[in-house]
Scaffold this active site. Structure first.
Site, PDB file in Angstrom:
ATOM      1  CB  THR A   1      -5.607  -9.941   7.867  1.00  0.00           C
ATOM      2  OG1 THR A   1      -6.235  -9.620   6.624  1.00  0.00           O
ATOM      3  CG2 THR A   1      -5.662 -11.444   8.087  1.00  0.00           C
TER       4      THR A   1
ATOM      5  CB  VAL B   1     -13.367  -6.917   0.071  1.00  0.00           C
ATOM      6  CG1 VAL B   1     -12.506  -5.699  -0.230  1.00  0.00           C
ATOM      7  CG2 VAL B   1     -13.161  -8.002  -0.982  1.00  0.00           C
ATOM      8  CE  LYS B   2     -10.393  -5.052   8.909  1.00  0.00           C
ATOM      9  NZ  LYS B   2      -9.276  -5.538   9.727  1.00  0.00           N
ATOM     10  CG  LEU B   3     -13.469  -1.989   0.964  1.00  0.00           C
ATOM     11  CD1 LEU B   3     -14.776  -1.787   0.213  1.00  0.00           C
ATOM     12  CD2 LEU B   3     -12.273  -1.745   0.036  1.00  0.00           C
TER      13      LEU B   3
END
Ligand code: E4P
Length: 217
Positions: A27, A82-84
């Site tokens: 997402t 976790v998207k960073l």
């Protein structure tokens, strides 16, 4: 190559999960906005629906808040990734979270040297954006090929997650280039099944079968 779906629409994911072919979900803030859902609720529901890695993107622009957001998102479910963003602060947080054992997907990658930095920061996934590079007059697939060579040269375990895929050809080429995974909007996933000769062939078989007057069961 593992196939992830790039959406925050739970109804679409329910249908696609039933195929048994979906390995995970990605997402981003735009997809969460489009879904109209609260991020924590949407991610919790998606994590329960699909047992694979589910990327949820942190958004803060300072180190402490980005780290706190990452830790918050990681606690939603054990399969959260976790998207960073690929920024200096994003990679510092990537290193911190990876050291804590939280998997990180570094997003918005548009160059091979950015991917090198993400791998050095301990990213579990790197997301090169194929379609957006193509839109910008560059060759998105060349980036996948370059990252594959660099990661193999140095034994980096960071997985290449081909993102921003727009067509079935992108999926084919990413697989040929050795991407570990690709994330696809539902329409691109559904397009993978399609070939006009499959449809025509099936139509002809069904017509001939009807002529036999048989039923298998
Ligand atoms: C990747 O994780 C992104 O969510 C996504 O693939 C971006 O795709 P787009 O360029 O079609 O928005």
């Amino acid at each position: 190559m593992r196939i992830f779906i790039d959406t925050a629409e739970v109804a679409d994911l329910k249908v696609l999960a039933a195929t048994g072919l979906v390995d995970g979900v990605t997402t981003n803030p735009s997809l969460i906005a489009k879904s109209g859902r609260k991020i924590a609720e949407a991610i919790e529901e998606i994590c329960a629906l699909i047992p694979g890695p589910i990327s949820a993107e942190a958004v803060a622009s300072d180190y402490d808040t980005l780290l706190a957001e990452g830790r918050f998102l990681a606690k939603i479910a054990p399969n959260v990734v976790v998207k960073l963003p690929l920024t200096p602060i994003g990679l510092r947080v990537c290193k911190a979270l990876s050291d804590e054992g939280t998997p990180v997907n570094v997003t918005l990658c548009f160059s091979a040297v950015q991917a090198l930095l993400a791998a050095k920061a301990g990213a579990t996934y790197i997301s090169p954006f194929i379609g957006r590079l193509d839109d910008n007059g560059q060759d998105g697939m060349e980036l996948i090929r370059d990252i594959r060579v660099i990661y193999d040269n140095y034994g980096f375990e960071t997985q290449i997650l081909a993102a921003s895929a727009r067509t079935a050809i992108h999926v084919r080429d990413a697989a040929l280039a050795g991407a570990d995974c690709a994330t696809l909007p539902p329409a691109v996933f559904n397009a993978l099944y399609k070939h006009v000769l499959t449809d025509l062939g099936l139509e002809a078989f069904m017509k001939d079968w009807e002529k036999t007057g048989q039923s298998i069961l």
